[in-house]
Design a protein around this motif. Structure first.
Motif, mmCIF file in Angstrom:
data_model
loop_
_atom_site.group_PDB
_atom_site.id
_atom_site.type_symbol
_atom_site.label_atom_id
_atom_site.label_comp_id
_atom_site.label_asym_id
_atom_site.label_seq_id
_atom_site.Cartn_x
_atom_site.Cartn_y
_atom_site.Cartn_z
ATOM 1 N N GLY A 42 1.037 -1.224 0.259
ATOM 2 C CA GLY A 42 0.131 -0.009 -0.021
ATOM 3 C C GLY A 42 0.794 1.246 -0.048
ATOM 4 O O GLY A 42 0.471 2.236 -0.570
ATOM 5 N N CYS A 43 1.926 1.406 0.617
ATOM 6 C CA CYS A 43 2.986 2.514 0.817
ATOM 7 C C CYS A 43 3.270 2.751 -0.726
ATOM 8 O O CYS A 43 3.534 4.025 -0.961
ATOM 9 C CB CYS A 43 4.073 2.199 1.876
ATOM 10 N N THR A 44 3.881 1.848 -1.330
ATOM 11 C CA THR A 44 4.326 1.833 -2.608
ATOM 12 C C THR A 44 3.412 2.401 -3.596
ATOM 13 O O THR A 44 3.505 3.113 -4.425
ATOM 14 C CB THR A 44 5.063 0.767 -3.057
ATOM 15 N N SER A 45 2.151 1.607 -3.453
ATOM 16 C CA SER A 45 0.989 2.105 -4.304
ATOM 17 C C SER A 45 0.715 3.384 -4.335
ATOM 18 O O SER A 45 0.471 4.177 -5.379
ATOM 19 C CB SER A 45 -0.138 1.032 -4.230
ATOM 20 N N PHE A 46 0.656 4.133 -3.051
ATOM 21 C CA PHE A 46 0.269 5.462 -2.920
ATOM 22 C C PHE A 46 1.188 6.224 -3.616
ATOM 23 O O PHE A 46 0.889 7.292 -4.286
ATOM 24 C CB PHE A 46 -0.079 5.661 -1.394
ATOM 25 N N SER A 47 2.479 5.917 -3.415
ATOM 26 C CA SER A 47 3.710 6.708 -3.805
ATOM 27 C C SER A 47 3.677 6.868 -5.499
ATOM 28 O O SER A 47 3.664 7.739 -6.028
ATOM 29 C CB SER A 47 4.928 6.520 -3.259
ATOM 30 N N LYS A 48 3.474 5.655 -6.070
ATOM 31 C CA LYS A 48 3.428 5.468 -7.447
ATOM 32 C C LYS A 48 2.220 6.474 -7.950
ATOM 33 O O LYS A 48 2.591 6.981 -8.979
ATOM 34 C CB LYS A 48 3.296 4.077 -7.727
ATOM 35 N N VAL A 49 1.104 6.169 -7.278
ATOM 36 C CA VAL A 49 -0.155 6.876 -7.839
ATOM 37 C C VAL A 49 0.175 8.352 -7.968
ATOM 38 O O VAL A 49 -0.306 9.297 -8.565
ATOM 39 C CB VAL A 49 -1.440 6.465 -7.134
ATOM 40 N N PHE A 50 0.783 8.751 -6.820
ATOM 41 C CA PHE A 50 0.732 10.242 -6.229
ATOM 42 C C PHE A 50 1.622 10.964 -7.438
ATOM 43 O O PHE A 50 1.365 11.959 -7.918
ATOM 44 C CB PHE A 50 1.289 10.547 -4.957
ATOM 45 N N PHE A 51 2.755 10.363 -7.577
ATOM 46 C CA PHE A 51 3.681 10.948 -8.521
ATOM 47 C C PHE A 51 3.401 10.651 -9.860
ATOM 48 O O PHE A 51 3.592 11.793 -10.885
ATOM 49 C CB PHE A 51 5.413 10.130 -8.257
ATOM 50 N N THR A 52 2.800 9.576 -10.320
ATOM 51 C CA THR A 52 2.127 9.502 -11.691
ATOM 52 C C THR A 52 1.073 10.738 -11.976
ATOM 53 O O THR A 52 1.249 11.215 -12.911
ATOM 54 C CB THR A 52 1.504 7.917 -11.829
ATOM 55 N N ARG A 53 0.214 10.931 -11.101
ATOM 56 C CA ARG A 53 -0.756 11.938 -11.051
ATOM 57 C C ARG A 53 0.263 13.398 -11.308
ATOM 58 O O ARG A 53 -0.318 14.370 -12.135
ATOM 59 C CB ARG A 53 -1.559 12.058 -9.987
ATOM 60 N N HIS A 54 0.970 13.585 -10.429
ATOM 61 C CA HIS A 54 1.453 14.972 -10.307
ATOM 62 C C HIS A 54 2.395 15.208 -11.577
ATOM 63 O O HIS A 54 2.369 16.274 -11.919
ATOM 64 C CB HIS A 54 2.403 15.024 -9.149
ATOM 65 N N PHE A 55 3.397 14.273 -11.920
ATOM 66 C CA PHE A 55 4.126 14.512 -13.178
ATOM 67 C C PHE A 55 3.650 14.133 -14.450
ATOM 68 O O PHE A 55 4.121 14.311 -15.449
ATOM 69 C CB PHE A 55 5.429 13.573 -12.897
ATOM 70 N N SER A 56 2.323 13.342 -14.365
ATOM 71 C CA SER A 56 1.874 12.962 -15.683
ATOM 72 C C SER A 56 2.803 12.116 -16.457
ATOM 73 O O SER A 56 2.845 12.214 -17.596
ATOM 74 C CB SER A 56 1.336 13.930 -16.525
ATOM 75 N N GLU A 57 3.488 11.375 -16.046
ATOM 76 C CA GLU A 57 4.634 10.263 -16.376
ATOM 77 C C GLU A 57 4.550 8.964 -15.643
ATOM 78 O O GLU A 57 4.346 8.862 -14.576
ATOM 79 C CB GLU A 57 6.180 11.037 -16.113
ATOM 80 N N PRO A 58 4.840 7.923 -16.359
ATOM 81 C CA PRO A 58 5.117 6.701 -15.659
ATOM 82 C C PRO A 58 6.133 6.723 -14.920
ATOM 83 O O PRO A 58 7.299 7.196 -14.947
ATOM 84 C CB PRO A 58 5.339 5.700 -16.839
ATOM 85 N N ILE A 59 6.026 6.219 -13.441
ATOM 86 C CA ILE A 59 6.778 6.113 -12.544
ATOM 87 C C ILE A 59 7.454 4.770 -12.109
ATOM 88 O O ILE A 59 6.501 3.866 -11.811
ATOM 89 C CB ILE A 59 6.196 6.747 -11.013
ATOM 90 N N ALA A 60 8.643 4.559 -12.251
ATOM 91 C CA ALA A 60 9.173 3.090 -11.815
ATOM 92 C C ALA A 60 9.462 3.032 -10.593
ATOM 93 O O ALA A 60 10.356 3.809 -10.096
ATOM 94 C CB ALA A 60 10.616 3.209 -12.841
ATOM 95 N N ILE A 61 8.984 2.052 -9.883
ATOM 96 C CA ILE A 61 9.048 2.054 -8.451
ATOM 97 C C ILE A 61 8.542 0.549 -7.924
ATOM 98 O O ILE A 61 7.709 -0.064 -8.679
ATOM 99 C CB ILE A 61 8.451 2.928 -7.717
ATOM 100 N N GLN A 62 9.470 -0.041 -7.084
ATOM 101 C CA GLN A 62 9.207 -1.659 -6.896
ATOM 102 C C GLN A 62 9.140 -1.740 -5.121
ATOM 103 O O GLN A 62 9.495 -0.825 -4.594
ATOM 104 C CB GLN A 62 10.270 -2.453 -7.255
ATOM 105 N N THR A 63 8.395 -2.654 -4.739
ATOM 106 C CA THR A 63 8.242 -2.856 -3.266
ATOM 107 C C THR A 63 8.632 -4.367 -2.890
ATOM 108 O O THR A 63 8.716 -5.257 -3.627
ATOM 109 C CB THR A 63 6.783 -2.762 -2.953
ATOM 110 N N THR A 64 9.166 -4.492 -1.653
ATOM 111 C CA THR A 64 9.326 -5.654 -1.048
ATOM 112 C C THR A 64 8.173 -6.254 -0.493
ATOM 113 O O THR A 64 8.216 -7.703 -0.195
ATOM 114 C CB THR A 64 10.468 -5.635 0.212
ATOM 115 N N ALA A 65 6.872 -5.581 -0.326
ATOM 116 C CA ALA A 65 5.788 -6.347 -0.366
ATOM 117 C C ALA A 65 5.730 -6.999 0.900
ATOM 118 O O ALA A 65 5.489 -8.116 1.395
ATOM 119 C CB ALA A 65 5.345 -7.550 -1.454
#
Length: 336
Positions: A42-65
């Motif tokens: 959930g932490c990683t998903s929030f960050s990915k969605v937030f930055f994708t919306r802010h920059f309007s760019e695909p954001i590369a990030i992975q999680t250890t889940a």
């Protein structure tokens, strides 16, 4: 019911963001880097969605889940190793940026030891959610990158300058600061550098890794620069880390670069450093434009009361610029 559409003419971001999100953005300022958040999905998903919306760019990030059960019974070290194996099977990053969250920090995972046992370039940094914020996460990640990647040297190149921008400087601002310094005849590198990674350029295809930013090979050679310029109090630890790699390096700190006074101080410093008698004609022209804009806006801003909120380094610069234009900053709400 009909479809509901957003009617706001802008996007509103939360006032306070976490340290892991700051670390995420810092690693996205490195070319071909994969940020790896050690925590829950959930932490990683929030960050990915937030930055994708802010920059309007695909954001590369992975999680250890890491799950709550894994954190309690295993500690999450196995998740890190397996995550890095899975990442390197699909792509070949030049660097993996490993950073923690509140869940794994509370458990006390020793990411330093785990990272040292992985046969792959990894920079690790502790960024618990419950300490600091967006700005400190960026600053701590930058200091860790310098400490763990930059090679110590004993010589300096006086024509080379490193800038360490705080997290609230936009990609275009970092680009303009670099161009400003280059006009004095210097080779300039920024760390991290969002001006070439999340600047809104159209790439050839959607990449699985960060595209643009400071290359790892360039980072390893930063210690031979003659001068490091830190912008914002949050970046002073990064400058200290760089000076440890080469004590002969010159350091100049600016609290911010907003407004006429701060810009003049930067120009004066660069004139002295370069030995030039006056700035480039384009800098002189832009200074006159700024003076005219301040004069024109004074009738609107003069004696207007302002309440500012944001990251400390950003608010300090905005307050100075508004004050120069005649505004009165009476209330400030900071994130930390």
């Amino acid at each position: 019911m009909g479809e509901q559409r957003m009617t706001k003419p802008l996007q509103v971001n939360p006032i306070k963001l976490s340290a892991p999100m700051g670390a995420t953005l810092a690693f996205l300022g490195i070319d071909r880097c994969m940020p790896l958040m050690h925590g829950g999905q959930g932490c990683t998903s929030f960050s990915k969605v937030f930055f994708t919306r802010h920059f309007s760019e695909p954001i590369a990030i992975q999680t250890t889940a890491v799950t709550d059960v894994t954190a309690i019974l295993d500690g999450g070290g196995y998740n890190i190793v397996e995550s890095i194996k899975n990442i390197t099977k699909k792509v070949t990053p030049d660097l993996i940026g490993l950073f923690t969250t509140g869940l794994t920090e509370t458990k006390g995972d020793d990411i330093r030891t785990i990272a040292s046992e992985v046969d792959f370039p990894v920079v690790h940094v502790n960024t618990p959610d419950y300490e600091g914020g967006f700005e400190s996460g960026w600053g701590e990640a930058t200091a860790a990158i310098i400490d763990q990647l930059v090679a110590p040297v004993g010589k300096t190149d006086t024509d080379k300058i490193i800038i360490l921008p705080h997290v609230s400087l936009q990609a275009i601002e970092v680009e303009k600061i670099k161009q400003f310094i280059e006009l004095f005849g210097f080779e300039v590198h920024a760390l991290p550098d969002l001006s070439t990674s999340l600047d809104g350029h159209l790439g050839e295809k959607q990449a699985a890794l960060s595209s643009g930013g400071t290359p790892v090979a360039t980072i390893r050679e930063l210690a031979n620069a003659g001068t490091v310029i830190s912008i914002g109090a949050s970046m002073q630890p990064g400058a200290v880390a760089l000076l440890k790699k080469n004590p002969g390096m010159n350091h100049r700190h600016f609290r911010h670069l907003c407004g006429l006074t701060a810009t003049d101080e930067l120009a004066e410093f660069l004139l002295k450093l370069s030995g030039k008698k006056e700035p480039h004609p384009s800098i002189i022209r832009w200074r006159k434009r700024l003076q005219d804009a301040m004069l024109d806006s004074h009738f609107s801003l003069g004696q207007t009361r302002f309440c500012l909120t944001g990251e400390p380094d950003q608010v300090g610069g905005l307050a100075a610029a508004l004050t120069e234009a005649g505004g009165r900053v009476e209330e400030v709400v900071l994130t930390v």
